[in-house]
Design an enzyme around this catalytic site. Structure first.
Site, PDB file in Angstrom:
ATOM      1  CB  SER A 188      45.583  40.617  -3.192  1.00  0.00           C
ATOM      2  OG  SER A 188      44.968  39.663  -2.350  1.00  0.00           O
ATOM      3  CG  HIS A 237      42.548  41.107  -6.243  1.00  0.00           C
ATOM      4  ND1 HIS A 237      42.068  40.972  -7.534  1.00  0.00           N
ATOM      5  CD2 HIS A 237      42.639  39.850  -5.755  1.00  0.00           C
ATOM      6  CE1 HIS A 237      41.901  39.686  -7.807  1.00  0.00           C
ATOM      7  NE2 HIS A 237      42.222  38.975  -6.731  1.00  0.00           N
ATOM      8  CG  ASP A 280      41.638  37.213  -3.552  1.00  0.00           C
ATOM      9  OD1 ASP A 280      41.387  37.031  -4.754  1.00  0.00           O
ATOM     10  OD2 ASP A 280      42.741  37.608  -3.127  1.00  0.00           O
ATOM     11  CG  MET A 330      38.801  32.304  -6.335  1.00  0.00           C
ATOM     12  SD  MET A 330      40.323  32.553  -5.408  1.00  0.00           S
ATOM     13  CE  MET A 330      39.969  34.150  -4.682  1.00  0.00           C
ATOM     14  CG  MET A 351      43.440  32.160 -11.128  1.00  0.00           C
ATOM     15  SD  MET A 351      43.488  33.487  -9.925  1.00  0.00           S
ATOM     16  CE  MET A 351      44.349  32.727  -8.558  1.00  0.00           C
ATOM     17  CG  ASP A 406      45.057  36.914  -8.300  1.00  0.00           C
ATOM     18  OD1 ASP A 406      45.883  37.251  -7.438  1.00  0.00           O
ATOM     19  OD2 ASP A 406      43.873  36.586  -8.041  1.00  0.00           O
TER      20      ASP A 406
HETATM   21  C1  DX5 Z   1      44.710  33.493  -4.549  1.00  0.00           C
HETATM   22  C2  DX5 Z   1      44.133  34.881  -4.647  1.00  0.00           C
HETATM   23  C3  DX5 Z   1      45.153  35.938  -4.897  1.00  0.00           C
HETATM   24  C4  DX5 Z   1      46.113  36.156  -3.765  1.00  0.00           C
HETATM   25  C5  DX5 Z   1      47.323  36.902  -4.248  1.00  0.00           C
HETATM   26  O1  DX5 Z   1      43.678  32.559  -4.472  1.00  0.00           O
HETATM   27  O2  DX5 Z   1      43.204  34.923  -5.721  1.00  0.00           O
HETATM   28  O3  DX5 Z   1      44.505  37.159  -5.214  1.00  0.00           O
HETATM   29  O4  DX5 Z   1      45.546  36.870  -2.696  1.00  0.00           O
HETATM   30  O5  DX5 Z   1      48.235  36.938  -3.221  1.00  0.00           O
HETATM   31  P1  DX5 Z   1      49.813  36.878  -3.476  1.00  0.00           P
HETATM   32  O6  DX5 Z   1      50.173  38.092  -4.275  1.00  0.00           O
HETATM   33  O7  DX5 Z   1      50.376  36.855  -2.108  1.00  0.00           O
HETATM   34  O8  DX5 Z   1      50.091  35.598  -4.250  1.00  0.00           O
HETATM   35 ZN    ZN Z   2      42.558  36.911  -6.449  1.00  0.00          ZN
END
Ligand code: DX5
Ligand code: ZN
Length: 216
Positions: free
Chosen positions: A7, A32, A34, A67, A139, A177
């Site tokens: 990510s 990834h 977001d 999201m 999640m 995630d």
């Molecule tokens: C949260 C995101 C994740 C996030 C993960 O809303 O969907 O993809 O970036 O980041 P880490 O690994 O730092 O929790």
């Molecule tokens: Zn994510």
């Protein structure tokens, strides 16, 4: 086989291409990406133009996590901009079955994302629509921010979904995630996940290659 999806949300957003190259060299399998619209979650990240700019900078598959409130409305534009996998939330305002069919018809892998407080059984009626390349994203933090702590209460959801898929003899990926590191990643793998998203764990590591290896 385990796939590591890095990510980039918490990377230096002025240097996304360099971040992509760092995680590729470290051995990550996917990027990834977001997308947050300020409505579905109380945060804004990046959208279609940034994906278009990033696309030619890397050969890695881009795993786009929407999201947003209206994924069906935007799916085609994200695919045109370069998504190789596209997940959307079952809690969004779009019809989930229609959105899955739309993403599949655009020729890429479709993912259904489930927030921590949503029961995993909510996706069961949609499973017959999914092909082996598709996935369920469970999640392991509340969507909206990188760098949060892993929620262990999601582990039984992963186990339940993997058991259900085994019982139906359905090969399907389970992505996790949020808050993934060597310890929580191992817990998720044991529970049945095979796509691990990791953001801050990789980007803050002194040795990103060792961090990727620890997830594998
Ligand atoms: C949260 C995101 C994740 C996030 C993960 O809303 O969907 O993809 O970036 O980041 P880490 O690994 O730092 O929790
Ligand atoms: Zn994510």
């Amino acid at each position: 086989m385990i796939s590591i999806s890095a990510s980039i949300l918490n990377g230096d957003l002025a240097h996304l291409a360099e971040t992509a190259e760092t995680v590729r060299k470290a051995g990550a399998d996917m990027l990834h990406y977001d997308v947050m619209d300020g409505c579905f979650v109380d945060n804004l990240s990046f959208g279609i133009p940034v994906l278009e700019s990033l696309r030619p900078c890397t050969l890695m598959p881009i795993d786009v996590h929407l999201m947003i409130e209206r994924p069906l409305h935007y799916a085609e534009r994200f695919v045109r901009a370069g998504a190789d996998l596209l997940s959307f939330h079952i809690e969004s305002r779009s019809d989930a079955a229609e959105t899955v069919r739309e993403i599949q018809s655009l020729g890429i892998a479709a993912g259904i994302a489930v927030s921590p407080e949503t029961p995993v059984e909510t996706v069961y009626p949609l499973l017959p629509l999914l092909r082996p390349e598709d996935f369920i994203l469970l999640m392991t933090v509340r969507p909206g921010l990188g760098g949060q702590a892993f929620m262990p209460e999601v582990l039984p959801k992963i186990e339940a979904l993997r058991a259900k898929l085994r019982a139906e003899d359905q090969p399907l990926h389970i992505e996790v995630d949020g808050g993934i590191n060597a310890v929580t990643g191992a817990q998720c793998r044991k529970a049945g996940a095979d796509y691990l998203v990791a953001g801050s764990y990789l980007l803050r590591a002194d040795d990103p290659a060792a961090a990727v290896a620890s997830l594998r």
